[in-house]
Design a protein around this motif. Structure first.
Motif, mmCIF file in Angstrom:
data_model
loop_
_atom_site.group_PDB
_atom_site.id
_atom_site.type_symbol
_atom_site.label_atom_id
_atom_site.label_comp_id
_atom_site.label_asym_id
_atom_site.label_seq_id
_atom_site.Cartn_x
_atom_site.Cartn_y
_atom_site.Cartn_z
ATOM 1 N N TYR A 97 0.819 -1.210 0.000
ATOM 2 C CA TYR A 97 0.000 0.000 0.000
ATOM 3 C C TYR A 97 0.856 1.265 0.000
ATOM 4 C CZ TYR A 97 -3.956 -3.094 0.612
ATOM 5 O OH TYR A 97 -4.900 -4.068 0.433
ATOM 6 N N LEU A 98 2.026 1.203 0.608
ATOM 7 C CA LEU A 98 2.941 2.333 0.514
ATOM 8 C C LEU A 98 3.392 2.516 -0.933
ATOM 9 C CD1 LEU A 98 4.560 4.575 1.882
ATOM 10 C CD2 LEU A 98 6.341 2.871 2.351
ATOM 11 N N SER A 99 3.653 1.420 -1.624
ATOM 12 C CA SER A 99 4.038 1.496 -3.031
ATOM 13 C C SER A 99 2.913 2.091 -3.872
ATOM 14 C CB SER A 99 4.417 0.108 -3.544
ATOM 15 O OG SER A 99 4.834 0.180 -4.891
ATOM 16 N N MET A 100 1.691 1.681 -3.598
ATOM 17 C CA MET A 100 0.550 2.242 -4.315
ATOM 18 C C MET A 100 0.418 3.737 -4.030
ATOM 19 S SD MET A 100 -2.354 -0.690 -3.957
ATOM 20 C CE MET A 100 -2.311 -2.193 -4.942
ATOM 21 N N SER A 101 0.617 4.112 -2.770
ATOM 22 C CA SER A 101 0.541 5.521 -2.401
ATOM 23 C C SER A 101 1.585 6.345 -3.152
ATOM 24 C CB SER A 101 0.736 5.669 -0.886
ATOM 25 O OG SER A 101 0.713 7.030 -0.516
ATOM 26 N N MET A 102 2.801 5.828 -3.221
ATOM 27 C CA MET A 102 3.876 6.559 -3.903
ATOM 28 C C MET A 102 3.630 6.640 -5.412
ATOM 29 S SD MET A 102 5.828 7.693 -1.504
ATOM 30 C CE MET A 102 4.238 7.954 -0.701
ATOM 31 N N TRP A 158 1.181 1.096 -11.412
ATOM 32 C CA TRP A 158 -0.125 0.660 -11.890
ATOM 33 C C TRP A 158 -0.562 1.626 -12.977
ATOM 34 C CZ3 TRP A 158 1.846 0.031 -7.188
ATOM 35 C CH2 TRP A 158 1.688 -1.205 -6.572
ATOM 36 N N ALA A 159 -1.389 1.154 -13.875
ATOM 37 C CA ALA A 159 -1.847 1.987 -14.989
ATOM 38 C C ALA A 159 -2.807 3.077 -14.532
ATOM 39 C CB ALA A 159 -2.512 1.119 -16.057
ATOM 40 N N SER A 160 -3.559 2.801 -13.461
ATOM 41 C CA SER A 160 -4.579 3.756 -13.022
ATOM 42 C C SER A 160 -4.968 3.479 -11.575
ATOM 43 C CB SER A 160 -5.834 3.628 -13.898
ATOM 44 O OG SER A 160 -6.447 2.354 -13.686
ATOM 45 N N ALA A 161 -5.705 4.414 -11.007
ATOM 46 C CA ALA A 161 -6.239 4.215 -9.654
ATOM 47 C C ALA A 161 -7.184 3.010 -9.649
ATOM 48 C CB ALA A 161 -6.973 5.472 -9.188
ATOM 49 N N ARG A 211 -8.512 -2.509 -7.895
ATOM 50 C CA ARG A 211 -8.786 -3.911 -8.273
ATOM 51 C C ARG A 211 -7.752 -4.848 -7.649
ATOM 52 N NH1 ARG A 211 -10.302 -2.420 -14.475
ATOM 53 N NH2 ARG A 211 -12.557 -2.215 -14.171
ATOM 54 N N ASP A 212 -6.484 -4.450 -7.697
ATOM 55 C CA ASP A 212 -5.428 -5.248 -7.059
ATOM 56 C C ASP A 212 -5.636 -5.308 -5.542
ATOM 57 O OD1 ASP A 212 -4.256 -5.826 -9.479
ATOM 58 O OD2 ASP A 212 -2.440 -4.654 -9.124
ATOM 59 N N THR A 213 -6.100 -4.200 -4.980
ATOM 60 C CA THR A 213 -6.365 -4.160 -3.537
ATOM 61 C C THR A 213 -7.420 -5.186 -3.160
ATOM 62 O OG1 THR A 213 -5.721 -1.842 -3.357
ATOM 63 C CG2 THR A 213 -7.216 -2.688 -1.654
ATOM 64 N N LEU A 214 -8.512 -5.245 -3.920
ATOM 65 C CA LEU A 214 -9.569 -6.213 -3.608
ATOM 66 C C LEU A 214 -9.043 -7.634 -3.690
ATOM 67 C CD1 LEU A 214 -12.447 -6.967 -2.868
ATOM 68 C CD2 LEU A 214 -13.036 -6.766 -5.311
ATOM 69 N N GLU A 215 -8.299 -7.946 -4.724
ATOM 70 C CA GLU A 215 -7.755 -9.305 -4.857
ATOM 71 C C GLU A 215 -6.798 -9.620 -3.710
ATOM 72 O OE1 GLU A 215 -9.037 -11.599 -6.872
ATOM 73 O OE2 GLU A 215 -10.390 -9.920 -7.270
ATOM 74 N N HIS A 216 -5.998 -8.646 -3.337
ATOM 75 C CA HIS A 216 -5.073 -8.855 -2.219
ATOM 76 C C HIS A 216 -5.839 -9.062 -0.911
ATOM 77 C CE1 HIS A 216 -1.663 -8.690 0.383
ATOM 78 N NE2 HIS A 216 -2.199 -7.674 1.024
ATOM 79 N N ALA A 259 -12.750 -1.787 -0.672
ATOM 80 C CA ALA A 259 -12.111 -1.931 -1.987
ATOM 81 C C ALA A 259 -13.167 -2.041 -3.084
ATOM 82 C CB ALA A 259 -11.182 -3.141 -1.998
ATOM 83 N N ARG A 260 -14.210 -2.840 -2.842
ATOM 84 C CA ARG A 260 -15.293 -2.943 -3.839
ATOM 85 C C ARG A 260 -15.948 -1.594 -4.076
ATOM 86 N NH1 ARG A 260 -16.123 -7.820 -1.469
ATOM 87 N NH2 ARG A 260 -17.705 -7.030 -0.047
#
Length: 173
Positions: free
Chosen positions: A24-29, A80-83, A88-93, A134-135
Motif C-alpha cells: 500500500y505504501l508502493s501504491m501511495s507513492m 499501476w496503470a490507473s487508480a 482492483r489489485d487491492t480487492l484481490e489482495h 475496496a469494492r
C-alpha cells in the motif's frame, strides 16, 4: 499456551501484514507520482492500518508469551496503470488476506484455543470491511471512468480520509 502451528501461522500473518503495508505504501507513492493526491492519501492510510494490524498480532503473541519472529519482506509491484487498477489489485489482495485470517481461525478452532478465536473475530470483521471498501472504490472509479471532472472530485474526496487507530491498539496498555 499457543500451539506451535498457530504460533508459526501468526508469525507468518505478521509478515503478510507488513508486506501489505509495503504494497500500500508502493501504491501511495505511485499515486503521488501520478498527481493523484487523494488516492495517495487513501493508500497511505491503508499503509498505516496494515502496520497496526501487524502490531496487534505482535502484541497478542507477547501476551501469550510467544516469540515474534520477523522475516524478510518480499518486494512489491511499483507501478499501476490507473487508480482503478490499484483498487482492483487491492480487492484481490484483501481476499487473500481474508483467506489467511480464516485459516488462523480454523487452526485456533482445531486447537480449541478460545482466546485466539476471540482475538481473531476483530480481524474477521476487519476483513469484511476491507473487502467492502475496496469494492466500493472500484465501483466509484468505474462510475467516473473517462470523466476527468468525476475523477478529480473523487480524488478530492479521498484526500479527506483520515486515519483512525484500530480499537485493539487504542485500548492497549
Amino acid at each position: 499456551m499457543l500451539s506451535q502451528k498457530l504460533h508459526e501461522a501468526i508469525n507468518q500473518q505478521i509478515n503478510a501484514e507488513l508486506w501489505s503495508a509495503y504494497l500500500y505504501l508502493s501504491m501511495s507513492m505511485d499515486a503521488e507520482a501520478k498527481g493523484l493526491k487523494g488516492v495517495a492519501n487513501w493508500f497511505f492510510i491503508q499503509f498505516k492500518e496494515e502496520q497496526d494490524h501487524a502490531r496487534i498480532f505482535m502484541n497478542y503473541l507477547a501476551s501469550r508469551d510467544a516469540k515474534v519472529v520477523l522475516a524478510p519482506i518480499e518486494g512489491v509491484r511499483n507501478e499501476w496503470a490507473s487508480a482503478l487498477d490499484m483498487f482492483r489489485d487491492t480487492l484481490e489482495h484483501e481476499k487473500k488476506v481474508t483467506a489467511m485470517i480464516n485459516n488462523l481461525a480454523h487452526i485456533a478452532s482445531e486447537d480449541h484455543d478460545f482466546a485466539s478465536n476471540n482475538m481473531l473475530i476483530w480481524f474477521i470483521n476487519e476483513q469484511v470491511e476491507e473487502e467492502e471498501n475496496a469494492r466500493g472504490m472500484i465501483q466509484a472509479y468505474e462510475a467516473v471512468e473517462g470523466n476527468k471532472f468525476g475523477s478529480y472530485m473523487l480524488d478530492k474526496e479521498l484526500a479527506a480520509r483520515v486515519y483512525n487507530v484500530p480499537s485493539p491498539l487504542a485500548t492497549a496498555k
